[in-house]
Design a protein around this motif. Structure first.
Motif, mmCIF file in Angstrom:
data_model
loop_
_atom_site.group_PDB
_atom_site.id
_atom_site.type_symbol
_atom_site.label_atom_id
_atom_site.label_comp_id
_atom_site.label_asym_id
_atom_site.label_seq_id
_atom_site.Cartn_x
_atom_site.Cartn_y
_atom_site.Cartn_z
ATOM 1 N N ALA A 134 0.840 -1.198 0.000
ATOM 2 C CA ALA A 134 0.000 0.000 0.000
ATOM 3 C C ALA A 134 0.872 1.244 0.000
ATOM 4 N N ARG A 135 0.468 2.237 -0.778
ATOM 5 C CA ARG A 135 1.200 3.498 -0.858
ATOM 6 C C ARG A 135 0.258 4.643 -0.507
ATOM 7 N N PHE A 136 0.686 5.497 0.404
ATOM 8 C CA PHE A 136 -0.159 6.589 0.867
ATOM 9 C C PHE A 136 0.513 7.928 0.617
ATOM 10 N N LYS A 137 -0.305 8.920 0.316
ATOM 11 C CA LYS A 137 0.197 10.282 0.253
ATOM 12 C C LYS A 137 0.535 10.726 1.676
ATOM 13 N N THR A 138 1.361 11.765 1.762
ATOM 14 C CA THR A 138 1.803 12.219 3.089
ATOM 15 C C THR A 138 0.632 12.546 3.999
ATOM 16 N N GLY A 139 -0.353 13.259 3.469
ATOM 17 C CA GLY A 139 -1.529 13.620 4.260
ATOM 18 C C GLY A 139 -2.302 12.396 4.714
ATOM 19 N N GLU A 140 -2.440 11.409 3.827
ATOM 20 C CA GLU A 140 -3.140 10.176 4.176
ATOM 21 C C GLU A 140 -2.405 9.430 5.282
ATOM 22 N N LEU A 141 -1.087 9.334 5.150
ATOM 23 C CA LEU A 141 -0.289 8.606 6.129
ATOM 24 C C LEU A 141 -0.411 9.243 7.512
ATOM 25 N N ILE A 142 -0.363 10.565 7.554
ATOM 26 C CA ILE A 142 -0.509 11.265 8.837
ATOM 27 C C ILE A 142 -1.896 11.011 9.422
ATOM 28 N N SER A 143 -2.913 11.075 8.567
ATOM 29 C CA SER A 143 -4.289 10.839 9.033
ATOM 30 C C SER A 143 -4.454 9.433 9.589
ATOM 31 N N PHE A 144 -3.860 8.448 8.912
ATOM 32 C CA PHE A 144 -3.982 7.062 9.361
ATOM 33 C C PHE A 144 -3.191 6.806 10.643
ATOM 34 N N LEU A 145 -1.983 7.335 10.727
ATOM 35 C CA LEU A 145 -1.146 7.091 11.903
ATOM 36 C C LEU A 145 -1.708 7.782 13.150
ATOM 37 N N THR A 146 -2.290 8.954 12.967
ATOM 38 C CA THR A 146 -2.869 9.671 14.115
ATOM 39 C C THR A 146 -4.230 9.108 14.492
ATOM 40 N N GLY A 147 -4.863 8.370 13.575
ATOM 41 C CA GLY A 147 -6.197 7.836 13.828
ATOM 42 C C GLY A 147 -7.306 8.797 13.467
ATOM 43 N N TRP A 148 -6.948 9.945 12.882
ATOM 44 C CA TRP A 148 -7.972 10.898 12.469
ATOM 45 C C TRP A 148 -8.876 10.274 11.404
ATOM 46 N N VAL A 149 -8.274 9.463 10.540
ATOM 47 C CA VAL A 149 -9.017 8.590 9.634
ATOM 48 C C VAL A 149 -8.540 7.179 9.926
#
Length: 383
Positions: A134-149
């Protein structure tokens, strides 16, 4: 024959619950039916039940493929979640009433117990997805790691419990009286309403935006029911004991009636009628109006039974201890064993998920406890 074999897992799940059960004498009740030790074991059973519910959804494509008796697990997950919410609300309010200065240092004492397992499990999930390509954009990765998404959308329960804990603290820290109790109920209803109005998440790659999806709101009312039961415990228990047969018959009958109505609504109305220009609010409200009473009656019936038949054994104790980690991590194996490793045999798939998820949960529990202990400023001695 293969579909019949899948029913073994439902039988085993039931066996885990009833092994070593202790009945009570006529007109006597188990006074510790709502104790922490008993309810913790029940939550362990529910975690295993939620796992089977999610695996049933996977192998039956959410009920669209007939796999025999296992299909009944598709729509029963809300019952297990309802018990989790009920126990959380009951436990919080009981502790508030019985423990002096319970809310003093509440965030430091309570939140690490849910946030540490959440972030450990969430990080493992994100890193595993990247390992499998899986490859994520920087914004997506931050959202996933923080749990915001939520990349693992099944972690919604942890997010919602976090929200409820914070609101509970804010309301009852101010005052422990009737107004705070009423405002807690109002907040739960408002949260349900907002979530229903938000619809589903069609924009993120995981569908894991906060509060979007019926799973965010169809069982949460049991949190307030748990608080209510704790608040009026003495009065309710006295009434229940006096009219126990009536309570049991009504709750069992209500469970059956509203289960049938819910199944009908899910097939004819449901939560997914929304489309461009039409949010499907009417169908969602109609379905919810049957499903909430179903969960309520089922949870009441279950705990009424525990007052006469006590469930408790070493397996339940074990599962109860790791229940949070088990809930958090099991979807990692459901997704990757099915989609990446490609275990097509349903029996082997379910068995593999259970073995691997339980093994991982044991390791995560030990690790999480060490981190939680740092926040609590103590040695590791259990959650």
């Amino acid at each position: 024959m293969d579909n019949i074999q899948l029913g073994i897992f439902e039988v085993l799940l039931l066996a885990v619950l009833i092994w070593g059960l202790k009945g009570s004498k006529r007109r006597e009740f188990h006074e510790d039916a709502f104790s922490l030790g008993i309810t913790k074991g029940i939550q362990g059973f529910c975690a295993a039940g939620i796992m089977l519910h999610h695996m049933a959804q996977t192998i039956t494509n959410y009920g669209n493929v007939n796999k025999g008796i296992i299909n009944y697990m598709n729509d029963i997950g809300v019952f297990f979640v309802g018990i989790f919410f009920f126990c959380s609300g009951y436990g919080l309010y009981t502790s508030l009433m019985k423990k002096p200065d319970y809310l003093k240092g509440f965030f430091r004492k309570r939140l690490p117990s849910i946030l540490v397992p959440f972030y450990v499990g969430n990080t493992i999930f994100v890193l595993t997805a990247m390992l499998f390509g899986a490859r994520f954009k920087t914004g997506e990765l931050i959202s996933f790691l923080t749990g915001w998404v939520l990349l693992n959308s099944q972690l919604w329960y942890i997010v919602e419990i976090f929200i409820l804990y914070v609101v509970f603290y804010l309301l009852f820290r101010w005052k422990k009286g009737r107004l705070s109790y009423i405002l807690m109920g109002v907040f739960v209803v408002v949260l349900m309403s907002v979530s229903l109005l938000l619809g589903h998440d069609y924009k993120t790659i995981s569908g894991g935006a906060w509060l979007k999806g019926e799973w965010w709101y169809n069982g949460i009312f049991l949190f307030f029911i748990g608080i209510t039961f704790a608040r009026y415990y003495d009065t309710l228990i006295k009434h229940i004991k006096k009219f126990y047969p009536v309570w049991l018959i009504v709750s069992l009958a209500g469970s059956g009636v509203f289960y049938a109505l819910t199944e009908h609504m899910l097939k004819t109305k449901g939560y997914w009628m929304e489309r461009a220009g039409y949010p499907g609010y009417l169908e969602k409200v109609q379905t919810l109006s049957c499903q909430v009473p179903m969960i309520l009656f089922m949870v009441i019936a279950f705990f009424l039974i525990t007052m006469k038949v006590q469930f408790g054994n070493k397996v339940l104790d074990f599962l109860g201890k790791i229940s949070l980690e088990l809930y958090i991590i099991h979807n990692l194996f459901i997704i990757n064993l099915r989609n990446q490793i490609r275990i097509e045999n349903d029996f082997l798939f379910i068995l593999s998920v259970y073995v691997m998820a339980i093994s991982m949960a044991v390791l995560l529990y030990a690790f999480d406890q060490k981190i939680i202990a740092l926040f609590h400023g103590r040695k590791v001695d259990g959650r």
